[in-house]
Design an enzyme around this catalytic site. Structure first.
Site, PDB file in Angstrom:
ATOM      1  N   ALA A  54       0.916  -1.156  -0.125  1.00 22.02           N
ATOM      2  CA  ALA A  54      -0.047   0.188  -0.106  1.00 22.02           C
ATOM      3  C   ALA A  54       1.052   1.248  -0.147  1.00 22.02           C
ATOM      4  O   ALA A  54       1.937   1.259   0.335  1.00 22.02           O
ATOM      5  CB  ALA A  54      -1.155   0.106   1.293  1.00 22.02           C
ATOM      6  N   THR A 108      -6.178  -0.780   8.371  1.00 20.24           N
ATOM      7  CA  THR A 108      -5.699   0.159   9.558  1.00 20.24           C
ATOM      8  C   THR A 108      -7.255   0.502  10.180  1.00 20.24           C
ATOM      9  O   THR A 108      -8.069   0.620   9.891  1.00 20.24           O
ATOM     10  CB  THR A 108      -5.160   1.408   8.760  1.00 20.24           C
ATOM     11  OG1 THR A 108      -5.166   2.508   9.634  1.00 20.24           O
ATOM     12  CG2 THR A 108      -5.863   2.007   7.578  1.00 20.24           C
ATOM     13  N   ASP A 109      -6.744   1.113  11.527  1.00 23.31           N
ATOM     14  CA  ASP A 109      -7.924   1.664  12.216  1.00 23.31           C
ATOM     15  C   ASP A 109      -8.379   3.119  11.456  1.00 23.31           C
ATOM     16  O   ASP A 109      -9.563   3.625  12.041  1.00 23.31           O
ATOM     17  CB  ASP A 109      -7.605   1.866  13.840  1.00 23.31           C
ATOM     18  CG  ASP A 109      -6.319   2.783  13.830  1.00 23.31           C
ATOM     19  OD1 ASP A 109      -5.647   3.218  12.844  1.00 23.31           O
ATOM     20  OD2 ASP A 109      -6.072   2.970  15.166  1.00 23.31           O
ATOM     21  N   LYS A 147      -7.839   3.081   1.890  1.00 19.63           N
ATOM     22  CA  LYS A 147      -7.790   1.856   2.587  1.00 19.63           C
ATOM     23  C   LYS A 147      -9.156   1.614   2.678  1.00 19.63           C
ATOM     24  O   LYS A 147      -9.504   0.090   2.634  1.00 19.63           O
ATOM     25  CB  LYS A 147      -6.989   2.033   3.885  1.00 19.63           C
ATOM     26  CG  LYS A 147      -5.466   2.205   3.759  1.00 19.63           C
ATOM     27  CD  LYS A 147      -4.788   0.839   3.051  1.00 19.63           C
ATOM     28  CE  LYS A 147      -4.851  -0.244   3.928  1.00 19.63           C
ATOM     29  NZ  LYS A 147      -4.045  -1.342   3.209  1.00 19.63           N
ATOM     30  N   TYR A 170       3.019  18.378  15.006  1.00 19.92           N
ATOM     31  CA  TYR A 170       2.083  18.927  14.270  1.00 19.92           C
ATOM     32  C   TYR A 170       0.688  19.796  15.623  1.00 19.92           C
ATOM     33  O   TYR A 170       0.597  19.230  16.321  1.00 19.92           O
ATOM     34  CB  TYR A 170       1.228  18.191  13.506  1.00 19.92           C
ATOM     35  CG  TYR A 170       2.038  17.472  12.493  1.00 19.92           C
ATOM     36  CD1 TYR A 170       3.184  18.165  11.933  1.00 19.92           C
ATOM     37  CD2 TYR A 170       1.473  16.365  11.709  1.00 19.92           C
ATOM     38  CE1 TYR A 170       4.042  17.512  10.833  1.00 19.92           C
ATOM     39  CE2 TYR A 170       1.960  15.979  10.656  1.00 19.92           C
ATOM     40  CZ  TYR A 170       3.344  16.365  10.268  1.00 19.92           C
ATOM     41  OH  TYR A 170       3.943  15.881   9.016  1.00 19.92           O
TER      42      TYR A 170
HETATM   43  P1  NAD Z   1       5.147   0.489   4.044  1.00 25.93           P
HETATM   44  O1  NAD Z   1       4.821   1.823   3.339  1.00 25.93           O
HETATM   45  O2  NAD Z   1       6.402   0.700   5.101  1.00 25.93           O
HETATM   46  O3  NAD Z   1       5.368  -0.465   3.161  1.00 25.93           O
HETATM   47  C1  NAD Z   1       4.359  -0.786   2.002  1.00 25.93           C
HETATM   48  C2  NAD Z   1       5.397  -1.663   0.980  1.00 25.93           C
HETATM   49  O4  NAD Z   1       4.344  -1.981  -0.081  1.00 25.93           O
HETATM   50  C3  NAD Z   1       6.517  -1.161   0.432  1.00 25.93           C
HETATM   51  O5  NAD Z   1       7.534  -2.301   0.368  1.00 25.93           O
HETATM   52  C4  NAD Z   1       6.128  -0.965  -0.929  1.00 25.93           C
HETATM   53  O6  NAD Z   1       7.112  -0.778  -1.789  1.00 25.93           O
HETATM   54  C5  NAD Z   1       4.870  -1.816  -1.144  1.00 25.93           C
HETATM   55  N1  NAD Z   1       4.237  -1.271  -2.438  1.00 25.93           N
HETATM   56  C6  NAD Z   1       3.849   0.082  -2.318  1.00 25.93           C
HETATM   57  N2  NAD Z   1       2.809   0.164  -3.516  1.00 25.93           N
HETATM   58  C7  NAD Z   1       3.240  -1.112  -4.231  1.00 25.93           C
HETATM   59  C8  NAD Z   1       2.478  -1.797  -5.266  1.00 25.93           C
HETATM   60  N3  NAD Z   1       1.881  -1.092  -6.144  1.00 25.93           N
HETATM   61  N4  NAD Z   1       2.881  -3.079  -5.691  1.00 25.93           N
HETATM   62  C9  NAD Z   1       3.605  -3.946  -4.841  1.00 25.93           C
HETATM   63  N5  NAD Z   1       4.077  -3.369  -3.662  1.00 25.93           N
HETATM   64  C10 NAD Z   1       3.908  -2.238  -3.404  1.00 25.93           C
HETATM   65  O7  NAD Z   1       3.887   0.331   4.948  1.00 25.93           O
HETATM   66  P2  NAD Z   1       3.594  -0.351   6.289  1.00 25.93           P
HETATM   67  O8  NAD Z   1       3.745   0.453   7.422  1.00 25.93           O
HETATM   68  O9  NAD Z   1       4.431  -1.661   6.086  1.00 25.93           O
HETATM   69  O10 NAD Z   1       2.263  -0.928   6.165  1.00 25.93           O
HETATM   70  C11 NAD Z   1       1.777  -2.311   5.543  1.00 25.93           C
HETATM   71  C12 NAD Z   1       0.295  -2.368   5.504  1.00 25.93           C
HETATM   72  O11 NAD Z   1      -0.199  -2.163   6.901  1.00 25.93           O
HETATM   73  C13 NAD Z   1      -0.388  -1.281   4.814  1.00 25.93           C
HETATM   74  O12 NAD Z   1      -1.651  -1.797   3.924  1.00 25.93           O
HETATM   75  C14 NAD Z   1      -0.839  -0.257   5.952  1.00 25.93           C
HETATM   76  O13 NAD Z   1      -2.164   0.380   5.498  1.00 25.93           O
HETATM   77  C15 NAD Z   1      -1.026  -1.147   7.090  1.00 25.93           C
HETATM   78  N6  NAD Z   1      -1.201  -0.652   8.340  1.00 25.93           N
HETATM   79  C16 NAD Z   1      -0.010   0.039   8.641  1.00 25.93           C
HETATM   80  C17 NAD Z   1       0.017   0.587   9.966  1.00 25.93           C
HETATM   81  C18 NAD Z   1       1.258   1.294  10.403  1.00 25.93           C
HETATM   82  O14 NAD Z   1       1.012   1.870  11.534  1.00 25.93           O
HETATM   83  N7  NAD Z   1       2.358   1.298   9.682  1.00 25.93           N
HETATM   84  C19 NAD Z   1      -0.995   0.361  10.959  1.00 25.93           C
HETATM   85  C20 NAD Z   1      -2.259  -0.302  10.546  1.00 25.93           C
HETATM   86  C21 NAD Z   1      -2.042  -0.867   9.028  1.00 25.93           C
HETATM   87  P1  TYD Z   2       1.998   9.260  11.633  1.00 25.19           P
HETATM   88  O1  TYD Z   2       3.372   8.451  12.025  1.00 25.19           O
HETATM   89  O2  TYD Z   2       2.142   9.880  10.094  1.00 25.19           O
HETATM   90  O3  TYD Z   2       0.931   8.263  11.437  1.00 25.19           O
HETATM   91  P2  TYD Z   2      -0.689   8.528  11.129  1.00 25.19           P
HETATM   92  O4  TYD Z   2      -0.843   9.957  10.689  1.00 25.19           O
HETATM   93  O5  TYD Z   2      -1.024   7.334  10.288  1.00 25.19           O
HETATM   94  O6  TYD Z   2      -1.214   8.179  12.629  1.00 25.19           O
HETATM   95  O7  TYD Z   2       1.775  10.190  12.545  1.00 25.19           O
HETATM   96  C1  TYD Z   2       1.514   9.778  13.814  1.00 25.19           C
HETATM   97  C2  TYD Z   2       0.890  11.362  14.656  1.00 25.19           C
HETATM   98  O8  TYD Z   2       2.097  12.177  14.686  1.00 25.19           O
HETATM   99  C3  TYD Z   2      -0.423  12.020  13.916  1.00 25.19           C
HETATM  100  O9  TYD Z   2      -0.962  12.528  14.720  1.00 25.19           O
HETATM  101  C4  TYD Z   2       0.703  13.138  13.246  1.00 25.19           C
HETATM  102  C5  TYD Z   2       1.847  13.453  14.109  1.00 25.19           C
HETATM  103  N1  TYD Z   2       3.208  13.809  13.322  1.00 25.19           N
HETATM  104  C6  TYD Z   2       3.788  14.943  14.091  1.00 25.19           C
HETATM  105  O10 TYD Z   2       3.186  15.652  14.926  1.00 25.19           O
HETATM  106  N2  TYD Z   2       5.057  15.242  13.322  1.00 25.19           N
HETATM  107  C7  TYD Z   2       5.438  14.669  12.301  1.00 25.19           C
HETATM  108  O11 TYD Z   2       6.097  15.145  11.804  1.00 25.19           O
HETATM  109  C8  TYD Z   2       4.813  13.426  11.761  1.00 25.19           C
HETATM  110  C9  TYD Z   2       5.515  12.697  10.623  1.00 25.19           C
HETATM  111  C10 TYD Z   2       3.668  13.006  12.327  1.00 25.19           C
END
Ligand code: NAD
Ligand code: TYD
Length: 355
Positions: free
Chosen positions: A83, A134-135, A164, A217
Site C-alpha cells: 500500500a 488500518t484503524d 484503505k 503538528y
Molecule cells: P510501508 O509503506 O512501510 O510498506 C509498503 C510496502 O508496499 C513497500 O515495501 C512498498 O514498496 C510496497 N508497495 C507499495 N505499492 C506497491 C504496489 N503497487 N505493488 C507492490 N508493492 C507495493 O507500509 P507499512 O507501514 O509496512 O504498512 C503495511 C500495511 O499495513 C499497509 O497496508 C498499511 O495500510 C497497513 N497498516 C499500517 C500501519 C502502520 O502503523 N504502519 C497500521 C495499520 C495498518
Molecule cells: P504518522 O506516523 O504519520 O501516522 P498516522 O498519521 O497514520 O497516525 O503520525 C502519527 C501522529 O504524529 C499524527 O497525529 C501526526 C503526528 N506527526 C507529527 O506531529 N509530526 C510529524 O513530523 C509526523 C510525521 C507526524
C-alpha cells in the site's frame, strides 16, 4: 510446507512478517514488492540465500505478473500488505493512493478470485486472502468516545484512509459476492525496526540523534494507540490460521498516547542513553509546527474480539517496545544511511521546509 504470496514484504510491517515467518519456517514466501520509496531491499537482504524466500520486484497492478505468480507458485494464502501508507503524502499527492490501495487491491483480488475458482475443492476451502488494513478507516474519535470496534462506522478523513476503506470494501464484497475466503485486520499505529523515517516515531528518533528540530503538528495532543510491530505480526498469523472467513478483526495496543507524550518519552530515553550528549535535554528540540489538514484527533482500538476469540495479547509494553526500537535505530546506522537517500531528503524539504 505451505506457500504464501506476501505483497509489500519489503516494507515496514511486511518485512517484519516475512523475517519472522522465514525464521519460524512457517511457509515458503513469495514476496511481491514494487520497491516504492518506502520499500527497501535492505529490509530482507539476509533472505536472498534462503531458497524458500522468493523476491519478485513488481506491482500488484500488473495483472499478468500476478496471474503468473499465482499459477507458478500455487499459494495457500495471499497476505496483502502492499500500500501507499503515509497520510502526509496522501494529502500532497493522493493519486498514488488511489492507484495502489484501490485499483491495485482490486486487480490483485480479481486475479486471486480467478486462481481460487480453479482450485480443487479441498484447497478452495482452506485458501485465504488476508487484507491488512488500518484503524484510520473508522475516522476520528472524540475524547470520551469508546474505542473502535469491528462494528464502528467507516468515516475515513484522509485520502490515505479513504483509499484503505475502499480496499476493505472491495475485499469484503469478494467474500459476499463470490465466496472468496477473505480475512480483514484493522490495526492501530505500529512502531518498531525497519519503519521508514517519515512516520512519527522513527522521524523523531533520527532527528533527535542528529540534534535537529522535532516537528510536532498542531498542539501535539492528537492521540494514537501504539502497538509494537511484532505484536501486530503475531496477531496477523493468528487470524490467518484461526480467523473466521469473511470477518474483520481489530488489533490495537490499548496504549493511547498524545503525540507530545510519545516525543517526550523518546527524548527521555535518549537523555538516559546519552547523558553527555550536547543535545541534552533532547526535549529542547521540540518545535510545534503548522497542523496537518484534516488531522484526526484520536484513534483507539477495542481488541476484545481477537483477545477473546483467538487468545491474542501484545507481548510488549510501550516502554519495552520503545526501548527496543530506539536501540535498533541507534545500532543500524547502515540501514539508516541507505534510507536517507535523495528521495527522503526531497520529502523532508516538501513536508517541513514551508510548514
Ligand atoms: P510501508 O509503506 O512501510 O510498506 C509498503 C510496502 O508496499 C513497500 O515495501 C512498498 O514498496 C510496497 N508497495 C507499495 N505499492 C506497491 C504496489 N503497487 N505493488 C507492490 N508493492 C507495493 O507500509 P507499512 O507501514 O509496512 O504498512 C503495511 C500495511 O499495513 C499497509 O497496508 C498499511 O495500510 C497497513 N497498516 C499500517 C500501519 C502502520 O502503523 N504502519 C497500521 C495499520 C495498518
Ligand atoms: P504518522 O506516523 O504519520 O501516522 P498516522 O498519521 O497514520 O497516525 O503520525 C502519527 C501522529 O504524529 C499524527 O497525529 C501526526 C503526528 N506527526 C507529527 O506531529 N509530526 C510529524 O513530523 C509526523 C510525521 C507526524
Amino acid at each position: 510446507m505451505k506457500t504464501w504470496v506476501v505483497t509489500g514484504g519489503a516494507g515496514f510491517i511486511g518485512s517484519n512478517f516475512v523475517q519472522r515467518h522465514r525464521m519460524l519456517k512457517s511457509a515458503r514466501i513469495i514476496n511481491l514488492d514494487k520497491l516504492s520509496y518506502a520499500g527497501n531491499i535492505g529490509n530482507i537482504n539476509n533472505l536472498f540465500e534462503d531458497p524458500d524466500h522468493i523476491f519478485i520486484h513488481g506491482d500488484i497492478n500488473d495483472r499478468i505478473l500476478v496471474h503468473d505468480i499465482l499459477t507458478k507458485y500455487h499459494p495457500d494464502a495471499v497476505i496483502h500488505f502492499a500500500a501507499e501508507t503515509h497520510v502526509d503524502r496522501s494529502i500532497i499527492g493522493p493519486e498514488a493512493f488511489i492507484t495502489t490501495n484501490i485499483a491495485g487491491t482490486f486487480s490483485l483480488l480479481d486475479e486471486v478470485r480467478n486462481y481460487w475458482n480453479n482450485l480443487d475443492p479441498g484447497l478452495k476451502d482452506t485458501f485465504r486472502f488476508h487484507h491488512i488494513s488500518t484503524d484510520e478507516v473508522y475516522g476520528s474519535l472524540g475524547p470520551d468516545d469508546a474505542p473502535f470496534t469491528e462494528f464502528s462506522r467507516y468515516e475515513p478523513n484522509s485520502p490515505y484512509s479513504a483509499s484503505k476503506a475502499s480496499g476493505d470494501h472491495l475485499v469484503r464484497s469478494y467474500f459476499t459476492t463470490y465466496g472468496l475466503p477473505v480475512l480483514i485486520t484493522n490495526c492501530s499505529n505500529n512502531y518498531g525496526p525497519f519503519q521508514f523515517p517519515e512516520k512519527l516515531i522513527p522521524l523523531m528518533i533520527l532527528n533527535a540523534l542528529d540534534g535537529k528540530v522535532l516537528p510536532v503538528y498542531g498542539d501535539g495532543k492528537n492521540i494514537r494507540d501504539w502497538l509494537y510491530v511484532m505484536d501486530h505480526v503475531n496477531a496477523i498469523y493468528l487470524v490467518l490460521e484461526q480467523g473466521n472467513v469473511g470477518e474483520t478483526y481489530n488489533i490495537g495496543g490499548s496504549c493511547q498516547k498524545t503525540n507530545i507524550e510519545v516525543v517526550q518519552t523518546i527524548c527521555e530515553i535518549l537523555d538516559q542513553l546519552f547523558p553527555n550528549s550536547h543535545n541534552k535535554p533532547h526535549a529542547s528540540l521540540i518545535t510545534f509546527v503548522k497542523d496537518r489538514p484534516g488531522h484526526d484527533r484520536r484513534y483507539a482500538i477495542d481488541s476484545s474480539k481477537i483477545k477473546h476469540k483467538l487468545g491474542w495479547k501484545p507481548a510488549e509494553t510501550f516502554e519495552t517496545g520503545m526501548e527496543k526500537t530506539i536501540l535498533w535505530y541507534i545500532e543500524n546506522t547502515k540501514w539508516i544511511q541507505s534510507v536517507k537517500s535523495g528521495a527522503y531528503r526531497d520529502w523532508i524539504d516538501i513536508n517541513y521546509e514551508k510548514r
